[in-house]
Design a protein around this motif. Structure first.
Motif, short mmCIF file in Angstrom:
data_model
loop_
_atom_site.label_atom_id
_atom_site.label_comp_id
_atom_site.label_asym_id
_atom_site.label_seq_id
_atom_site.Cartn_x
_atom_site.Cartn_y
_atom_site.Cartn_z
N LEU A 8 19.50 52.51 26.95
CA LEU A 8 18.25 51.82 27.29
C LEU A 8 17.34 52.72 28.12
O LEU A 8 16.15 52.86 27.83
CB LEU A 8 18.59 50.53 28.04
CG LEU A 8 17.43 49.64 28.46
CD1 LEU A 8 17.84 48.19 28.34
CD2 LEU A 8 17.03 49.94 29.89
N LEU A 9 17.90 53.36 29.15
CA LEU A 9 17.08 54.23 30.01
C LEU A 9 16.57 55.45 29.24
O LEU A 9 15.43 55.87 29.44
CB LEU A 9 17.87 54.65 31.24
CG LEU A 9 18.11 53.54 32.26
CD1 LEU A 9 19.10 53.98 33.33
CD2 LEU A 9 16.81 53.08 32.89
N GLY A 10 17.40 55.97 28.33
CA GLY A 10 16.96 57.08 27.49
C GLY A 10 15.79 56.69 26.62
O GLY A 10 14.82 57.44 26.47
N LYS A 11 15.86 55.50 26.03
CA LYS A 11 14.76 55.02 25.18
C LYS A 11 13.48 54.78 25.98
O LYS A 11 12.38 54.86 25.43
CB LYS A 11 15.17 53.73 24.47
CG LYS A 11 16.16 53.99 23.34
CD LYS A 11 16.59 52.71 22.67
CE LYS A 11 17.56 53.03 21.54
NZ LYS A 11 18.13 51.81 20.95
N LEU A 12 13.63 54.49 27.27
CA LEU A 12 12.46 54.30 28.13
C LEU A 12 11.91 55.64 28.63
O LEU A 12 10.93 55.67 29.36
CB LEU A 12 12.80 53.39 29.31
CG LEU A 12 13.05 51.92 28.99
CD1 LEU A 12 13.52 51.17 30.23
CD2 LEU A 12 11.81 51.26 28.40
N GLY A 13 12.60 56.75 28.28
CA GLY A 13 12.11 58.08 28.65
C GLY A 13 12.66 58.64 29.95
O GLY A 13 12.10 59.60 30.50
N PHE A 14 13.77 58.08 30.45
CA PHE A 14 14.35 58.57 31.69
C PHE A 14 15.59 59.40 31.39
O PHE A 14 16.32 59.14 30.44
CB PHE A 14 14.70 57.40 32.62
CG PHE A 14 13.49 56.65 33.08
CD1 PHE A 14 12.72 57.12 34.12
CD2 PHE A 14 13.09 55.50 32.42
CE1 PHE A 14 11.58 56.45 34.53
CE2 PHE A 14 11.95 54.81 32.81
CZ PHE A 14 11.19 55.29 33.87
N THR A 15 15.83 60.41 32.22
CA THR A 15 16.98 61.29 32.07
C THR A 15 18.09 60.83 33.00
O THR A 15 17.95 60.89 34.22
CB THR A 15 16.60 62.74 32.41
OG1 THR A 15 15.45 63.10 31.65
CG2 THR A 15 17.76 63.68 32.13
N GLU A 22 14.13 61.33 37.23
CA GLU A 22 12.75 61.02 37.59
C GLU A 22 12.67 60.12 38.82
O GLU A 22 13.63 59.48 39.20
CB GLU A 22 12.06 60.31 36.41
CG GLU A 22 12.00 61.13 35.14
CD GLU A 22 13.31 61.15 34.35
OE1 GLU A 22 13.41 61.95 33.42
OE2 GLU A 22 14.23 60.38 34.66
N THR A 23 11.46 60.07 39.38
CA THR A 23 11.15 59.10 40.43
C THR A 23 10.19 58.10 39.82
O THR A 23 8.99 58.37 39.67
CB THR A 23 10.48 59.78 41.64
OG1 THR A 23 11.35 60.81 42.12
CG2 THR A 23 10.21 58.77 42.75
N PRO A 24 10.71 56.94 39.40
CA PRO A 24 9.84 55.98 38.70
C PRO A 24 8.81 55.36 39.64
O PRO A 24 9.08 55.10 40.81
CB PRO A 24 10.82 54.92 38.19
CG PRO A 24 12.08 55.10 38.95
CD PRO A 24 12.08 56.48 39.53
N GLU A 25 7.63 55.16 39.09
CA GLU A 25 6.58 54.46 39.83
C GLU A 25 6.83 52.96 39.70
O GLU A 25 7.70 52.52 38.95
CB GLU A 25 5.22 54.85 39.28
CG GLU A 25 4.91 56.32 39.50
CD GLU A 25 3.54 56.73 38.99
OE1 GLU A 25 2.69 55.84 38.74
OE2 GLU A 25 3.32 57.94 38.86
N LYS A 26 6.03 52.18 40.40
CA LYS A 26 6.20 50.73 40.40
C LYS A 26 6.17 50.14 38.99
O LYS A 26 6.99 49.30 38.63
CB LYS A 26 5.12 50.09 41.29
CG LYS A 26 5.36 48.65 41.61
CD LYS A 26 4.35 48.13 42.62
CE LYS A 26 4.69 46.70 42.99
NZ LYS A 26 3.79 46.18 44.01
N ALA A 27 5.25 50.59 38.18
CA ALA A 27 5.14 50.09 36.79
C ALA A 27 6.38 50.47 35.98
O ALA A 27 6.86 49.69 35.15
CB ALA A 27 3.88 50.64 36.12
N ASP A 28 6.91 51.68 36.23
CA ASP A 28 8.14 52.11 35.54
C ASP A 28 9.32 51.23 35.93
O ASP A 28 10.13 50.85 35.09
CB ASP A 28 8.47 53.57 35.89
CG ASP A 28 7.44 54.56 35.37
OD1 ASP A 28 6.88 54.31 34.28
OD2 ASP A 28 7.21 55.57 36.06
N LEU A 29 9.41 50.93 37.21
CA LEU A 29 10.51 50.07 37.69
C LEU A 29 10.43 48.69 37.06
O LEU A 29 11.46 48.09 36.71
CB LEU A 29 10.49 49.96 39.22
CG LEU A 29 10.99 51.19 39.97
CD1 LEU A 29 10.77 51.02 41.47
CD2 LEU A 29 12.46 51.46 39.67
#
Length: 190
Positions: free
Chosen positions: A23-30, A43-50
């Motif tokens: 799921l996190l990979g599909k959202l673009g996170f490593t 990564e350090t996700p921003e509020k919208a990413d969280l």
């Protein structure tokens, strides 16, 4: 770029780890490291990413944990799940010492916050986890009751049987004879 640790509720098995990692990979996170209840991403996700992560996790039955107290509760649960379901027979010290060492907190504070939040003691939760593990092993029907007792650090098969009956209302042999084995998911135990 700083790494970020995410704490996730209801991650209780290796399949859960695979689902969250995918799921996190599909959202673009490593994903740098993942274990029950905890994910380290690059990564350090921003509020919208969280919020995107939160919604995606909730869609598959998980929950992002923000509160420090809730994180500690989840860590306590994850340590006990790991101990009962994956570390067969490895608890050679008492539970309070084990949790204190693993979580770097005084056991009395762990016990207090756990009881206040869940309405049961750590010891009762641990027993419930052990009983679910006993049910699982009884269904597999590969080990004798004596072997299951030894695996889960019971003093004897009689002690295991007594505790099993007090929790479930039936004996292990009655449970084995049932056509349907009523087991709880690990995330459904308090």
């Amino acid at each position: 770029m700083n790494n970020t640790t995410l704490y996730i509720k209801n991650m209780v098995c290796n399949r859960c780890i695979m689902v969250v990692q995918d799921l996190l990979g599909k959202l673009g996170f490593t994903v740098l490291h993942i274990e029950l209840g905890k994910v380290l991403i690059q990564e350090t996700p921003e509020k919208a990413d969280l919020e995107r992560i939160r919604q995606a996790l909730e869609a598959v039955g998980f929950e992002l944990i923000d509160d420090k107290r809730d994180r500690l509760i989840e860590q306590i649960k994850q340590e006990m799940i790991q101990l009962v379901h994956n570390c067969n027979g490895e608890l050679k010290v008492n539970l309070s010492d084990y949790l204190s060492e693993k979580l770097h907190h005084d056991y009395s504070s762990l016990s207090k916050v756990f009881s206040e939040t869940n309405g049961i003691t750590i010891e009762k939760y641990f027993i419930l986890q052990k009983i679910e593990r006993v049910k699982e092993l009884l269904v597999y029907d590969e080990l004798s009751l004596n072997e299951i007792a030894a695996l889960l650090n019971y003093s004897s098969a009689a002690h295991l049987s007594s505790q099993f009956k007090s929790i479930t209302g039936i004996t292990p042999s009655e449970f084995k004879k049932q056509k349907t084995h009523l087991r709880k998911g690990l995330d459904q135990i308090v």
